[in-house]
Design a protein around this motif. Structure first.
Motif, PDB file in Angstrom:
ATOM      1  N   ILE A   1       0.836  -1.203   0.000  1.00 14.78           N
ATOM      2  CA  ILE A   1       0.000   0.000   0.000  1.00 14.78           C
ATOM      3  C   ILE A   1       0.866   1.246   0.000  1.00 14.78           C
ATOM      4  O   ILE A   1       0.618   2.225  -0.729  1.00 14.78           O
ATOM      5  CB  ILE A   1      -0.948  -0.006   1.219  1.00 14.78           C
ATOM      6  CG1 ILE A   1      -2.120  -0.950   0.973  1.00 14.78           C
ATOM      7  CG2 ILE A   1      -1.461   1.395   1.523  1.00 14.78           C
ATOM      8  CD1 ILE A   1      -3.111  -0.478  -0.083  1.00 14.78           C
TER       9      ILE A   1
ATOM     10  N   GLY B   1       2.017   2.228  -3.335  1.00 12.87           N
ATOM     11  CA  GLY B   1       1.028   2.718  -4.282  1.00 12.87           C
ATOM     12  C   GLY B   1      -0.023   1.730  -4.729  1.00 12.87           C
ATOM     13  O   GLY B   1      -0.863   2.063  -5.572  1.00 12.87           O
ATOM     14  N   ALA B   2      -0.006   0.502  -4.185  1.00 12.53           N
ATOM     15  CA  ALA B   2      -1.025  -0.480  -4.571  1.00 12.53           C
ATOM     16  C   ALA B   2      -2.410   0.042  -4.192  1.00 12.53           C
ATOM     17  O   ALA B   2      -2.588   0.664  -3.131  1.00 12.53           O
ATOM     18  CB  ALA B   2      -0.764  -1.818  -3.887  1.00 12.53           C
ATOM     19  N   GLU B   3      -3.402  -0.203  -5.069  1.00 13.56           N
ATOM     20  CA  GLU B   3      -4.756   0.271  -4.814  1.00 13.56           C
ATOM     21  C   GLU B   3      -5.484  -0.596  -3.794  1.00 13.56           C
ATOM     22  O   GLU B   3      -6.249  -0.108  -2.973  1.00 13.56           O
ATOM     23  CB  GLU B   3      -5.560   0.289  -6.119  1.00 13.56           C
ATOM     24  CG  GLU B   3      -5.085   1.319  -7.127  1.00 13.56           C
ATOM     25  CD  GLU B   3      -5.322   2.741  -6.634  1.00 13.56           C
ATOM     26  OE1 GLU B   3      -6.339   2.971  -5.929  1.00 13.56           O
ATOM     27  OE2 GLU B   3      -4.496   3.621  -6.936  1.00 13.56           O
ATOM     28  N   ARG B   4      -5.230  -1.911  -3.846  1.00 17.74           N
ATOM     29  CA  ARG B   4      -5.896  -2.836  -2.940  1.00 17.74           C
ATOM     30  C   ARG B   4      -5.021  -4.068  -2.756  1.00 17.74           C
ATOM     31  O   ARG B   4      -4.490  -4.605  -3.725  1.00 17.74           O
ATOM     32  CB  ARG B   4      -7.274  -3.246  -3.493  1.00 17.74           C
ATOM     33  CG  ARG B   4      -8.032  -4.236  -2.626  1.00 17.74           C
ATOM     34  CD  ARG B   4      -9.284  -4.769  -3.329  1.00 17.74           C
ATOM     35  NE  ARG B   4      -9.972  -5.754  -2.501  1.00 17.74           N
ATOM     36  CZ  ARG B   4     -11.048  -5.497  -1.771  1.00 17.74           C
ATOM     37  NH1 ARG B   4     -11.585  -4.288  -1.794  1.00 17.74           N
ATOM     38  NH2 ARG B   4     -11.606  -6.442  -1.039  1.00 17.74           N
TER      39      ARG B   4
ATOM     40  N   LEU C   1      -7.380  -0.878   1.261  1.00 17.87           N
ATOM     41  CA  LEU C   1      -7.685  -0.223  -0.009  1.00 17.87           C
ATOM     42  C   LEU C   1      -7.560   1.292   0.108  1.00 17.87           C
ATOM     43  O   LEU C   1      -7.922   1.890   1.136  1.00 17.87           O
ATOM     44  CB  LEU C   1      -9.085  -0.598  -0.489  1.00 17.87           C
ATOM     45  CG  LEU C   1     -10.276  -0.396   0.423  1.00 17.87           C
ATOM     46  CD1 LEU C   1     -11.533  -0.232  -0.418  1.00 17.87           C
ATOM     47  CD2 LEU C   1     -10.471  -1.604   1.344  1.00 17.87           C
ATOM     48  N   ARG C   2      -7.021   1.879  -0.927  1.00 18.44           N
ATOM     49  CA  ARG C   2      -6.825   3.322  -0.954  1.00 18.44           C
ATOM     50  C   ARG C   2      -8.162   4.002  -1.246  1.00 18.44           C
ATOM     51  O   ARG C   2      -8.946   3.541  -2.087  1.00 18.44           O
ATOM     52  CB  ARG C   2      -5.787   3.702  -2.003  1.00 18.44           C
ATOM     53  CG  ARG C   2      -4.427   3.073  -1.747  1.00 18.44           C
ATOM     54  CD  ARG C   2      -3.467   3.343  -2.894  1.00 18.44           C
ATOM     55  NE  ARG C   2      -2.960   4.707  -2.882  1.00 18.44           N
ATOM     56  CZ  ARG C   2      -1.873   5.106  -2.223  1.00 18.44           C
ATOM     57  NH1 ARG C   2      -1.170   4.236  -1.523  1.00 18.44           N
ATOM     58  NH2 ARG C   2      -1.469   6.361  -2.277  1.00 18.44           N
TER      59      ARG C   2
ATOM     60  N   TYR D   1     -10.370   7.751  -2.107  1.00 19.72           N
ATOM     61  CA  TYR D   1     -10.222   9.050  -2.777  1.00 19.72           C
ATOM     62  C   TYR D   1     -11.489   9.862  -2.548  1.00 19.72           C
ATOM     63  O   TYR D   1     -12.598   9.310  -2.447  1.00 19.72           O
ATOM     64  CB  TYR D   1      -9.988   8.855  -4.277  1.00 19.72           C
ATOM     65  CG  TYR D   1      -8.737   8.063  -4.586  1.00 19.72           C
ATOM     66  CD1 TYR D   1      -7.518   8.693  -4.791  1.00 19.72           C
ATOM     67  CD2 TYR D   1      -8.788   6.665  -4.659  1.00 19.72           C
ATOM     68  CE1 TYR D   1      -6.370   7.964  -5.078  1.00 19.72           C
ATOM     69  CE2 TYR D   1      -7.644   5.923  -4.937  1.00 19.72           C
ATOM     70  CZ  TYR D   1      -6.438   6.573  -5.145  1.00 19.72           C
ATOM     71  OH  TYR D   1      -5.306   5.846  -5.410  1.00 19.72           O
TER      72      TYR D   1
ATOM     73  N   PHE E   1      -6.332  11.586  -3.159  1.00 20.63           N
ATOM     74  CA  PHE E   1      -6.129  10.515  -2.187  1.00 20.63           C
ATOM     75  C   PHE E   1      -6.464  11.014  -0.780  1.00 20.63           C
ATOM     76  O   PHE E   1      -5.997  12.065  -0.355  1.00 20.63           O
ATOM     77  CB  PHE E   1      -4.678  10.029  -2.244  1.00 20.63           C
ATOM     78  CG  PHE E   1      -4.322   9.049  -1.159  1.00 20.63           C
ATOM     79  CD1 PHE E   1      -4.831   7.759  -1.166  1.00 20.63           C
ATOM     80  CD2 PHE E   1      -3.470   9.423  -0.126  1.00 20.63           C
ATOM     81  CE1 PHE E   1      -4.502   6.857  -0.166  1.00 20.63           C
ATOM     82  CE2 PHE E   1      -3.125   8.532   0.873  1.00 20.63           C
ATOM     83  CZ  PHE E   1      -3.651   7.241   0.852  1.00 20.63           C
TER      84      PHE E   1
ATOM     85  N   VAL F   1      -6.240   5.386   3.661  1.00 16.18           N
ATOM     86  CA  VAL F   1      -6.364   3.947   3.438  1.00 16.18           C
ATOM     87  C   VAL F   1      -7.339   3.371   4.457  1.00 16.18           C
ATOM     88  O   VAL F   1      -7.278   3.701   5.645  1.00 16.18           O
ATOM     89  CB  VAL F   1      -5.001   3.233   3.552  1.00 16.18           C
ATOM     90  CG1 VAL F   1      -5.161   1.712   3.453  1.00 16.18           C
ATOM     91  CG2 VAL F   1      -4.050   3.747   2.488  1.00 16.18           C
TER      92      VAL F   1
END
Length: 331
Positions: free
Chosen positions: A94, A97-100, A124-125, A127, A133, A136
């Motif tokens: 995470i 930069g991983a989204e999930r 999970l990120r 927004y 952003f 998390v």
């Protein structure tokens, strides 16, 4: 009038009441799903629990872990050694930069008593409406029952393979998806040519049943629809003895067994189909049935390949009653 104004001020607004009711419903859903929700700030690495299942709160408090953490590593005392690296890896992904990201982790419920449980952890990120952003969100759910079911499922298939080590054919079936795979053995190996579905397999199987009546019965009973329906009515096994037609035109008896299980991950009804060679046993039964109907001094099997003769039945009081296996039937 002043008292009424003060009472109105203390009374929650309709919006506040709706918000409180929504919070109660949310908490009830979390409790029912045994879920825990928290936030994580990659910039500061701080973690804050927003809402917890009753079980998670007990686990956390018993381990002396506060509601707000300086970093995700503060939760490591709650994670079993075998899962610690994977737990840390979730946050590192995470941070990168991983989204999930998600994984099943083994965790401690009570270290002193050695009680553990399994949790599915997802990060999970999030927004905001402008696409910026905002943080998390972490979600954890107790999946112990599912993991136990998966273990039992794997053990069941292994047990089937050990139970029928001398099968002349095995094939795995997915009744829900109408797919078959992993065919082994001389019987099913040739049947699986140009076969991609369970329906195809059953059709090919019925074609090699040497007895017309048994073949008709097999086609009526052995269908994917019937097996799935039977499974959800509590039946887990289908058995049928039948004469299997060999490639050379001869036939030998088989005990066909289909054992059904439900995959705990996908929910699919899956099965292991086995062909067990019972030709010798079946022919012996047929001989003994003949003996019961007629009067013989002896009954046996003559094997011209090795010139031997083996007794199945010897009438007492005759010369044959004292004889054993004959290795040379000319005698």
């Amino acid at each position: 009038m002043e008292r009424k104004a003060a009472d109105d001020f203390r009374k929650p607004s309709a919006e506040q009441q709706d918000q409180h009711q929504l919070q109660q419903v949310y908490q009830a859903a979390v409790n029912a799903g045994q879920m825990t929700i928290w936030t994580y700030e990659p910039a500061t690495h701080r973690v804050k629990f927003l809402i917890e299942s009753p079980q998670m709160r007990v686990y956390r408090v018993s381990m002396g872990i506060p509601e707000e953490l300086g970093s995700p590593e503060d939760m490591l005392p709650l994670v079993a050694d075998e899962s610690k690296k994977r737990y840390v890896s979730l946050y590192r992904q995470i941070d990168a930069g991983a989204e999930r990201v998600e994984d099943d982790l083994r965790c401690h419920a009570d270290v002193q008593q050695g009680k553990d449980y399994y949790a599915h952890v997802a990060l999970l990120r999030l927004y905001d409406e402008s696409g910026k952003f905002s943080g998390v969100c972490g979600i954890g759910q107790d999946v112990t029952q599912r993991k136990v079911a998966e273990h039992q499922y794997r053990n069941a298939f292994q047990h089937l393979m050990q139970l029928y080590p001398s099968t002349s054919g095995t094939v795995q079936l997915n009744l829900t998806d109408n797919a078959c795979y992993h065919a082994e053995g001389q019987d099913f190996g040739r049947l699986m040519q140009n076969v991609g579905t369970v329906d195809d397999f059953f059709a090919k199987l019925s074609d090699v049943v040497a007895d017309v009546d048994i073949r008709h019965d097999l086609r009526e009973r052995l269908t994917r629809k019937n097996l799935i329906e039977a499974f959800f009515h509590g039946k887990t096994e289908f058995k049928l003895e039948y004469p299997f037609l060999l490639e050379n035109g001869e036939h030998c008896w088989r005990d066909g067994v289909i054992t059904m299980l439900q995959n705990p991950v996908t929910g699919d009804v899956e099965a292991m189909a086995c062909n067990i060679d019972i030709d010798w046993q079946k022919r012996r039964e047929m001989v003994m049935e003949k003996v019961a109907q007629d009067e013989f001094d002896f009954v046996g099997v003559l094997n011209p390949r090795n010139a031997s003769f083996e007794f199945y039945y010897r009438k007492s009081g005759t010369v044959y009653s004292e004889m054993q296996r004959v290795d040379d039937y000319d005698r």
